[in-house]
Each structure stands twice: as C-alpha cells, then as structure tokens.
Design a protein around this motif. Structure first.
Motif, PDB file in Angstrom:
ATOM      1  N   SER A 127      52.679  59.032  74.472  1.00 19.01           N
ATOM      2  CA  SER A 127      53.895  59.220  73.697  1.00 19.01           C
ATOM      3  C   SER A 127      53.524  59.788  72.334  1.00 19.01           C
ATOM      4  CB  SER A 127      54.616  57.894  73.504  1.00 19.01           C
ATOM      5  OG  SER A 127      54.639  57.133  74.657  1.00 19.01           O
ATOM      6  N   ASN A 128      53.648  61.086  72.219  1.00 19.80           N
ATOM      7  CA  ASN A 128      53.249  61.719  70.967  1.00 19.80           C
ATOM      8  C   ASN A 128      54.382  61.815  69.966  1.00 19.80           C
ATOM      9  OD1 ASN A 128      50.619  62.103  71.860  1.00 19.80           O
ATOM     10  ND2 ASN A 128      51.180  63.977  72.909  1.00 19.80           N
ATOM     11  N   SER A 167      59.903  54.181  74.216  1.00 18.23           N
ATOM     12  CA  SER A 167      58.942  53.356  74.948  1.00 18.23           C
ATOM     13  C   SER A 167      59.037  51.898  74.513  1.00 18.23           C
ATOM     14  CB  SER A 167      57.532  53.897  74.722  1.00 18.23           C
ATOM     15  OG  SER A 167      56.587  53.117  75.394  1.00 18.23           O
ATOM     16  N   HIS A 168      59.098  51.670  73.220  1.00 19.82           N
ATOM     17  CA  HIS A 168      59.203  50.303  72.711  1.00 19.82           C
ATOM     18  C   HIS A 168      60.498  49.648  73.182  1.00 19.82           C
ATOM     19  CE1 HIS A 168      58.748  46.886  70.074  1.00 19.82           C
ATOM     20  NE2 HIS A 168      59.974  47.109  69.602  1.00 19.82           N
ATOM     21  N   ARG A 210      57.972  57.299  71.256  1.00 25.02           N
ATOM     22  CA  ARG A 210      57.410  55.994  70.892  1.00 25.02           C
ATOM     23  C   ARG A 210      58.516  54.951  70.739  1.00 25.02           C
ATOM     24  NH1 ARG A 210      53.881  59.238  67.740  1.00 25.02           N
ATOM     25  NH2 ARG A 210      55.064  58.803  65.845  1.00 25.02           N
TER      26      ARG A 210
END
Length: 73
Positions: A27-28, A36-37, A33
């Motif tokens: 996850s760039n 995803s969290h 990000r």
C-alpha cells in the motif's frame, strides 16, 4: 486476484467488477493505507478484495471476502 482483474460474485455472475485493491498488498498511497487500516478494523483479512462496478450509470465500490468472488476467465 490482482488489481485490474475482472471478477464476479459467486451468487451473481451477471455483474462484472474490477479489482481496485487487494488487502495486504503493498500500500503505497495514503488512500490505500487508510483503506487497509479501516478494512482490517472491520474484520477483513489480507487477500480480501476491494472492487468497483457500475449499476447503470452509478459507480459502486465495496470490499468482499475473497471466497465470495471468482475471476472471470
């Protein structure tokens, strides 16, 4: 499954969706990000898939458990 794959729900093969993000992949971007969290906090696990599709002209997006999807051949 990988980003860009075309998939469908096992329960509804008539709607094709595009894989936008695979949970646990690199996850760039800040958006990935955060997503995803949020998905991990909601009970999703690495390998689950975030997809987009159109319902008529309306863009829809949702996260799915990987076992709910089949990759279109």
């Amino acid at each position: 499954m990988n980003v860009g794959d075309v998939v469908f729900l096992n329960s509804n093969p008539g709607i094709l969706m595009t894989v936008e993000f695979v949970l646990g992949s690199s996850s760039n971007s800040p958006k990935e990000r955060v997503l995803s969290h949020q998905m991990h906090m909601s009970g999703y696990v690495d390998g689950d898939v975030y997809c987009s599709w159109f319902n008529g002209t309306e863009l829809k997006q949702a996260m799915f458990k990987k076992q709910m999807l089949t990759k279109k051949q």
